[in-house]
Design a protein around this motif. Structure first.
Motif, PDB file in Angstrom:
ATOM      1  N   VAL A   1       1.248   2.109  -1.901  1.00  0.00           N
ATOM      2  CA  VAL A   1       0.495   1.541  -3.162  1.00  0.00           C
ATOM      3  C   VAL A   1       0.590   2.112  -4.347  1.00  0.00           C
ATOM      4  CG1 VAL A   1      -1.855   0.996  -3.799  1.00  0.00           C
ATOM      5  CG2 VAL A   1      -1.265   0.131  -1.270  1.00  0.00           C
ATOM      6  N   PRO A   2       0.498   3.560  -4.254  1.00  0.00           N
ATOM      7  CA  PRO A   2       0.811   4.216  -5.606  1.00  0.00           C
ATOM      8  C   PRO A   2       2.050   3.869  -6.286  1.00  0.00           C
ATOM      9  CG  PRO A   2      -0.488   5.673  -4.294  1.00  0.00           C
ATOM     10  CD  PRO A   2      -0.052   4.525  -3.344  1.00  0.00           C
ATOM     11  N   PHE A   3       3.095   3.769  -5.529  1.00  0.00           N
ATOM     12  CA  PHE A   3       4.303   3.329  -5.954  1.00  0.00           C
ATOM     13  C   PHE A   3       4.617   2.124  -6.562  1.00  0.00           C
ATOM     14  CE2 PHE A   3       5.453   6.863  -2.954  1.00  0.00           C
ATOM     15  CZ  PHE A   3       6.110   7.472  -3.614  1.00  0.00           C
ATOM     16  N   VAL A   4       3.646   1.109  -5.730  1.00  0.00           N
ATOM     17  CA  VAL A   4       3.623  -0.349  -6.326  1.00  0.00           C
ATOM     18  C   VAL A   4       2.851  -0.434  -7.563  1.00  0.00           C
ATOM     19  CG1 VAL A   4       3.001  -2.677  -5.712  1.00  0.00           C
ATOM     20  CG2 VAL A   4       3.874  -1.118  -3.868  1.00  0.00           C
ATOM     21  N   TRP A   5       1.869   0.269  -7.657  1.00  0.00           N
ATOM     22  CA  TRP A   5       0.951   0.335  -8.927  1.00  0.00           C
ATOM     23  C   TRP A   5       1.542   0.810  -9.966  1.00  0.00           C
ATOM     24  CZ3 TRP A   5      -2.944  -1.462 -11.360  1.00  0.00           C
ATOM     25  CH2 TRP A   5      -3.529  -0.684 -12.509  1.00  0.00           C
ATOM     26  N   GLY A   6       2.469   1.882  -9.762  1.00  0.00           N
ATOM     27  CA  GLY A   6       3.405   2.504 -11.038  1.00  0.00           C
ATOM     28  C   GLY A   6       4.271   1.540 -11.368  1.00  0.00           C
TER      29      GLY A   6
END
Length: 150
Positions: A17-22
Motif C-alpha cells: 500500500v505505501p508504494f501504491v500510495w506514493g
C-alpha cells in the motif's frame, strides 16, 4: 504449486500500500497536495516510496535470516551471509537523488527474488514463498518505476 496462505497474501498486499500510495501521489497532483496537507512531506510522492522501500529491503533481510535458521553448517553460514545483502544494498545505494535511489531499489527488489529462489530451492522457505514474492515484487517495482517516469 502450494497455495499462498490467505493471511500471508493479505498482509503482503497490505505491505504494498505505501508504494501504491506514493505512485498515486506522483501521478495525481491533487492527491499529492491533499496528502501533503494531511500527512506531511515524508508521506507523499517518491519520499514515502524510497524510505519505505529501504525499510522493506531491510525487513526482507530479517525474513531471510529467519529462513537461514533452518539450515545447518555451511548452508546456514551461507544463508546468514546472503540474508544481510538486501539491507546492505538499501543502506549503501539509496542516496544520490530520487531517480538513482528508485532504480537501485528496483534492482534490490529484483535481486531479492534470486535470494528468495535460492532459499526455496534449499528447502528453507515454504514452497508458496516464491509465488508470493513474485507477485509482491512485480507490484513494488511497478510502483517504484513511476519515480523515474515522472
Amino acid at each position: 504449486m502450494t497455495a499462498i496462505p490467505r493471511s500471508a497474501l493479505i498482509l503482503g498486499l497490505a505491505g504494498v500500500v505505501p508504494f501504491v500510495w506514493g505512485a498515486a501521489t506522483i501521478l495525481a497532483p491533487g492527491l499529492f497536495d491533499w496528502g501533503l496537507a494531511t500527512f506531511g512531506p515524508r508521506f507523499v510522492g517518491p519520499y514515502v516510496q524510497l524510505f519505505y522501500g529501504a525499510v522493506i529491503l531491510s525487513f526482507m533481510s530479517g525474513v531471510l535470516w529467519g529462513f537461514a535458521t533452518k539450515a545447518e553448517g555451511s548452508r546456514a553460514a551461507t544463508g546468514y551471509a546472503l540474508s544481510t545483502l538486501p539491507a546492505l544494498w538499501a543502506f549503501f545505494t539509496t542516496g544520490g537523488g530520487e531517480m538513482r535511489a528508485a532504480l537501485n531499489l528496483m534492482i534490490g527488489f529484483l535481486a531479492l527474488l534470486l535470494l528468495d529462489a535460492a532459499f526455496v530451492r534449499w528447502g528453507l522457505a515454504p514452497r508458496w514463498w516464491l509465488p508470493l514474492r513474485l507477485l509482491l515484487t512485480g507490484l513494488v517495482v511497478a510502483c517504484l518505476a513511476v519515480i523515474p517516469l515522472a
